[in-house]
Design a protein around this motif. Structure first.
Motif, short mmCIF file in Angstrom:
data_model
loop_
_atom_site.label_atom_id
_atom_site.label_comp_id
_atom_site.label_asym_id
_atom_site.label_seq_id
_atom_site.Cartn_x
_atom_site.Cartn_y
_atom_site.Cartn_z
N PHE A 53 28.44 21.95 17.60
CA PHE A 53 28.47 23.17 16.32
C PHE A 53 26.91 22.53 15.53
O PHE A 53 25.89 21.93 16.32
CB PHE A 53 29.04 22.17 15.30
CG PHE A 53 29.31 20.33 15.01
CD1 PHE A 53 28.67 19.85 14.59
CD2 PHE A 53 29.46 19.96 16.78
CE1 PHE A 53 28.21 18.35 14.00
CE2 PHE A 53 29.39 18.13 16.75
CZ PHE A 53 28.44 17.44 15.17
N MET A 70 33.37 20.16 21.28
CA MET A 70 32.59 21.74 21.07
C MET A 70 31.46 21.45 20.54
O MET A 70 30.91 20.04 20.13
CB MET A 70 33.92 22.27 19.26
CG MET A 70 34.63 22.33 19.34
SD MET A 70 34.94 23.98 20.51
CE MET A 70 34.80 25.44 18.90
N LEU A 79 27.65 29.35 20.08
CA LEU A 79 27.18 29.02 19.12
C LEU A 79 26.58 29.87 18.55
O LEU A 79 26.23 29.87 17.29
CB LEU A 79 26.20 27.15 19.20
CG LEU A 79 25.85 27.03 18.66
CD1 LEU A 79 27.64 26.11 18.11
CD2 LEU A 79 25.31 25.61 19.14
N LYS A 116 27.50 26.02 7.60
CA LYS A 116 28.11 25.63 8.66
C LYS A 116 28.61 26.70 9.95
O LYS A 116 28.46 28.26 9.88
CB LYS A 116 29.03 24.55 8.91
CG LYS A 116 28.19 23.58 8.60
CD LYS A 116 29.57 22.39 7.66
CE LYS A 116 28.73 21.36 7.52
NZ LYS A 116 29.58 20.16 6.66
N THR A 152 30.42 27.22 14.70
CA THR A 152 31.17 26.64 15.95
C THR A 152 30.97 27.39 17.24
O THR A 152 30.73 28.44 17.22
CB THR A 152 32.48 25.67 15.96
OG1 THR A 152 33.09 26.76 15.17
CG2 THR A 152 32.23 24.75 15.01
#
Length: 113
Positions: free
Chosen positions: A24, A22, A44, A35, A37
């Protein structure tokens, strides 16, 4: 060289998790831990923009002033001899030390850009 996402004056990191496969990141230059992901670069970017919008909406809903990525103030410890050289430079140029440091930093950034 790493790249930063940019949106509404905020910047976000782009990282990759080998195990999770992934992408992130985290909103940079503020103390709030935001944050996001995504599985693709486009995901993103969308998640980053949603995170910034969500943060700004939360601030508006709660009446809290959003943190800004740069306040224009920071403290730097430098060698005494360099400090003295900057004092002399500022005096010779007829500007404050803050203005002298700002001018010198801007020149250094422009030269190294």
């Amino acid at each position: 060289m790493s790249e930063l996402l940019k949106y509404k004056g905020y910047h976000g990191s782009v990282e990759y998790g080998l195990e999770s496969k992934m992408l992130f990141g985290k909103v940079q230059f503020i103390s709030q831990d935001i944050k996001y992901t995504g599985k693709t670069v486009n995901e993103l970017i969308g998640a980053f923009e949603q995170a910034v919008d969500g943060y700004l909406q939360m601030c508006a809903d709660t009446g809290v002033e959003p943190l800004v990525p740069a306040s224009g103030m920071f403290n730097v410890r430098i060698d005494k001899a360099l400090h003295r050289q900057i004092q002399i430079y500022a005096m010779e140029k007829g500007v404050t030390m803050n203005a002298a440091v700002e001018r010198l930093l801007a020149q250094a950034i422009k030269t190294n850009a």
